[in-house]
Design a protein around this motif. Structure first.
Motif, PDB file in Angstrom:
ATOM      1  N   PRO A  65      -5.190 -14.621   8.049  1.00 11.98           N
ATOM      2  CA  PRO A  65      -5.513 -13.767   6.896  1.00 11.98           C
ATOM      3  C   PRO A  65      -5.897 -12.312   7.231  1.00 11.98           C
ATOM      4  CG  PRO A  65      -6.660 -15.886   6.751  1.00 11.98           C
ATOM      5  CD  PRO A  65      -6.093 -15.787   8.138  1.00 11.98           C
ATOM      6  N   GLU A  66      -6.317 -12.034   8.473  1.00  5.77           N
ATOM      7  CA  GLU A  66      -6.783 -10.667   8.760  1.00  5.77           C
ATOM      8  C   GLU A  66      -5.822  -9.889   9.632  1.00  5.77           C
ATOM      9  OE1 GLU A  66      -9.373  -9.054   7.546  1.00  5.77           O
ATOM     10  OE2 GLU A  66      -9.985 -10.774   6.351  1.00  5.77           O
ATOM     11  N   PRO A  67      -5.525  -8.631   9.318  1.00  4.64           N
ATOM     12  CA  PRO A  67      -5.809  -7.956   8.043  1.00  4.64           C
ATOM     13  C   PRO A  67      -4.863  -8.454   6.962  1.00  4.64           C
ATOM     14  CG  PRO A  67      -4.434  -6.554   9.406  1.00  4.64           C
ATOM     15  CD  PRO A  67      -4.721  -7.784  10.221  1.00  4.64           C
ATOM     16  N   GLN A  68      -5.355  -8.503   5.754  1.00  8.08           N
ATOM     17  CA  GLN A  68      -4.583  -9.013   4.630  1.00  8.08           C
ATOM     18  C   GLN A  68      -3.472  -8.018   4.266  1.00  8.08           C
ATOM     19  OE1 GLN A  68      -6.526  -9.085   0.733  1.00  8.08           O
ATOM     20  NE2 GLN A  68      -6.137 -11.278   0.695  1.00  8.08           N
TER      21      GLN A  68
ATOM     22  N   TRP B  58      -1.146   4.161  -0.658  1.00  6.47           N
ATOM     23  CA  TRP B  58      -0.062   3.481   0.039  1.00  6.47           C
ATOM     24  C   TRP B  58       1.009   3.124  -0.990  1.00  6.47           C
ATOM     25  CZ3 TRP B  58      -0.333   3.326   5.325  1.00  6.47           C
ATOM     26  CH2 TRP B  58      -1.582   3.587   5.898  1.00  6.47           C
ATOM     27  N   LEU B  59       2.143   2.626  -0.531  1.00  3.17           N
ATOM     28  CA  LEU B  59       3.270   2.465  -1.463  1.00  3.17           C
ATOM     29  C   LEU B  59       2.974   1.519  -2.623  1.00  3.17           C
ATOM     30  CD1 LEU B  59       6.371   2.399   0.929  1.00  3.17           C
ATOM     31  CD2 LEU B  59       5.738   4.200  -0.691  1.00  3.17           C
ATOM     32  N   ALA B  60       2.258   0.408  -2.343  1.00  6.70           N
ATOM     33  CA  ALA B  60       2.051  -0.582  -3.402  1.00  6.70           C
ATOM     34  C   ALA B  60       0.672  -0.479  -4.055  1.00  6.70           C
ATOM     35  CB  ALA B  60       2.262  -1.990  -2.843  1.00  6.70           C
ATOM     36  N   GLY B  61      -0.159   0.459  -3.598  1.00  7.08           N
ATOM     37  CA  GLY B  61      -1.502   0.574  -4.169  1.00  7.08           C
ATOM     38  C   GLY B  61      -2.426   1.307  -3.209  1.00  7.08           C
ATOM     39  N   ASP B  62      -3.723   1.055  -3.334  1.00  4.49           N
ATOM     40  CA  ASP B  62      -4.672   1.799  -2.500  1.00  4.49           C
ATOM     41  C   ASP B  62      -4.960   1.126  -1.172  1.00  4.49           C
ATOM     42  OD1 ASP B  62      -4.812   3.957  -4.130  1.00  4.49           O
ATOM     43  OD2 ASP B  62      -6.362   3.077  -5.400  1.00  4.49           O
ATOM     44  N   GLN B  63      -4.214   0.072  -0.895  1.00  5.53           N
ATOM     45  CA  GLN B  63      -4.406  -0.680   0.333  1.00  5.53           C
ATOM     46  C   GLN B  63      -3.057  -0.741   1.064  1.00  5.53           C
ATOM     47  OE1 GLN B  63      -5.788  -4.612  -0.767  1.00  5.53           O
ATOM     48  NE2 GLN B  63      -5.126  -5.548   1.154  1.00  5.53           N
ATOM     49  N   MET B  64      -3.107  -0.680   2.382  1.00  7.75           N
ATOM     50  CA  MET B  64      -1.887  -0.819   3.181  1.00  7.75           C
ATOM     51  C   MET B  64      -1.385  -2.264   3.064  1.00  7.75           C
ATOM     52  SD  MET B  64      -1.487  -0.278   7.279  1.00  7.75           S
ATOM     53  CE  MET B  64      -2.232  -1.886   7.614  1.00  7.75           C
ATOM     54  N   THR B  65      -0.101  -2.436   2.785  1.00  9.56           N
ATOM     55  CA  THR B  65       0.426  -3.791   2.579  1.00  9.56           C
ATOM     56  C   THR B  65       1.767  -3.970   3.292  1.00  9.56           C
ATOM     57  OG1 THR B  65       1.758  -3.276   0.633  1.00  9.56           O
ATOM     58  CG2 THR B  65      -0.572  -3.823   0.233  1.00  9.56           C
ATOM     59  N   LEU B  66       2.299  -5.157   3.130  1.00  8.98           N
ATOM     60  CA  LEU B  66       3.609  -5.481   3.681  1.00  8.98           C
ATOM     61  C   LEU B  66       4.704  -4.546   3.144  1.00  8.98           C
ATOM     62  CD1 LEU B  66       5.060  -7.546   5.501  1.00  8.98           C
ATOM     63  CD2 LEU B  66       5.355  -9.000   3.483  1.00  8.98           C
ATOM     64  N   ALA B  67       4.517  -4.028   1.942  1.00  9.19           N
ATOM     65  CA  ALA B  67       5.504  -3.096   1.382  1.00  9.19           C
ATOM     66  C   ALA B  67       5.619  -1.844   2.255  1.00  9.19           C
ATOM     67  CB  ALA B  67       5.130  -2.722  -0.053  1.00  9.19           C
ATOM     68  N   ASP B  68       4.491  -1.375   2.786  1.00 11.90           N
ATOM     69  CA  ASP B  68       4.537  -0.210   3.682  1.00 11.90           C
ATOM     70  C   ASP B  68       5.317  -0.531   4.954  1.00 11.90           C
ATOM     71  OD1 ASP B  68       2.713   1.727   2.231  1.00 11.90           O
ATOM     72  OD2 ASP B  68       1.428  -0.027   2.367  1.00 11.90           O
ATOM     73  N   PHE B  69       5.154  -1.754   5.440  1.00  8.70           N
ATOM     74  CA  PHE B  69       5.866  -2.122   6.674  1.00  8.70           C
ATOM     75  C   PHE B  69       7.357  -2.317   6.408  1.00  8.70           C
ATOM     76  CE2 PHE B  69       1.559  -3.831   8.050  1.00  8.70           C
ATOM     77  CZ  PHE B  69       1.240  -2.615   8.622  1.00  8.70           C
TER      78      PHE B  69
END
Lengths: 221, 221
Positions: free
Chosen positions: B75-78, B152-163
């Motif tokens: 789970p980390e980082p989510q 970030w692309l999908a919101g205010d948190q870095m996510t798989l979408a950025d990768f």
């Protein structure tokens, strides 16, 4: 009122329609001739694709993201199981059908033979059709191999993977492109899905000028 | 030992490598010339594609299914947030890049210019390249529009979408196909991702006979 902007013979729209049907989410179906890409449609979905689902004040696109969202927010019946390894297998098979099968079979048979006629975009490419016919055999054998070991495609429970696969096969079946004699395990599996209430709306689809083949809506096919 | 069968310039492999790196899952990278489709490779993945991840005694394929599995089990980082609407947006954008962007840009620039040379499968198609260049502008503008409203692309948190997005852009950047002057918001976003430890392995990639452009591995580009 919830609305699904769709095209009847799109496998991606059909996957979403089956998911909505199973979860008893009522939507008004709005047919979208997506290849004509009207300005209003592009405002709803900049990707210019169907399906687009308007759910309350939300507008959702991308069929897999929509189905995952519906499964998370309307849990019954569960179409993606809880166990991570089972979830993986459901998603792997959804990608198998929506990417590999779509590319190798649906695009080469259904799009060449039927959608080119519907969208008036040229004549079928004989080479593509021959390739599609050959690859389809391999895919039917792969499905039968899975179904030898499992009740449903991704395991012992009916999941989104079954709807992804059935969505493609039902589009191909509309144009009589499925050899139901090749693998009885696949035919038996499809018969189970075809008899579900969520499937009725798909069996009622009619595209003007291109009616389905005689047994398309027949539960005893 | 865990193993990732991959090809250095595949955006789908890069998305998985970034996910593994962020989650500090150690894997041995095994380069797979997937277009030669050896019998052993096809046994590992009947889809005949990379990436294939051997994790303990499990063999996983399909990049999005792999990344979702990794996010659920480590789970980390989510990388996919908990809220269903935010998850939807991550998955919508992963599909945007892995399907639409891949089809309209990566396939038309990166595959035409670089991968055709590497796989010795013909010469670049000028028409495809012109289409890819034109569509790439539209996609950079869309990314900038998202980044005006979000960190970030999908919101205010870095996510798989950025990768997913960075995986495609980094492949294109290898061949100097990215106009970093067009949208400063996209350049700033890429600089943040590029400086992450998980990105180092991608910046060290070298394909024999086709070295990257001068600033490819430069954090100040």
């Amino acid at each position: 009122m919830n609305r699904l902007f769709h095209f009847p013979l799109s496998p991606f729209c059909r996957k979403v329609r089956l998911t909505l049907g199973e979860k008893r989410i009522e939507v008004e179906l709005v047919e979208e001739r997506y290849w004509e890409q009207g300005a209003e449609f592009l405002r709803r979905n900049p990707a210019g694709k169907v399906p687009v689902l308007r759910l309350g004040d939300r507008v959702l696109s991308e069929s897999q993201a929509i189905c995952e969202y519906l499964d998370e927010t309307v849990p019954e019946p569960q179409l993606i199981p809880r166990d991570p390894m089972k979830r993986y297998e459901v998603r792997r098979l959804c990608a198998w059908f929506d990417d590999k099968f779509h590319h190798e079979v649906t695009a080469k048979l259904h799009y060449e033979r039927l959608m080119k006629k519907v969208t008036k975009s040229g004549y079928p490419d004989g080479k593509a059709i021959r390739e599609g016919v050959a690859r389809f055999k391999y895919h039917l054998d792969y499905m039968a191999w899975l179904l030898e070991q499992r009740r449903w495609l991704a395991g012992d429970q009916m999941t989104l993977a079954d709807f992804a696969a059935a969505a493609h096969l039902s589009c191909l079946d509309y144009g009589a492109d499925v050899d139901w004699h090749r693998q009885s395990a696949v035919k038996d599996w499809y018969a189970k899905i075809k008899s579900r209430p969520s499937f009725r709306s798909l069996l009622a689809d009619q595209v003007p000028g291109s009616p389905p083949h005689a047994d398309y809506a027949n539960l005893d096919f």
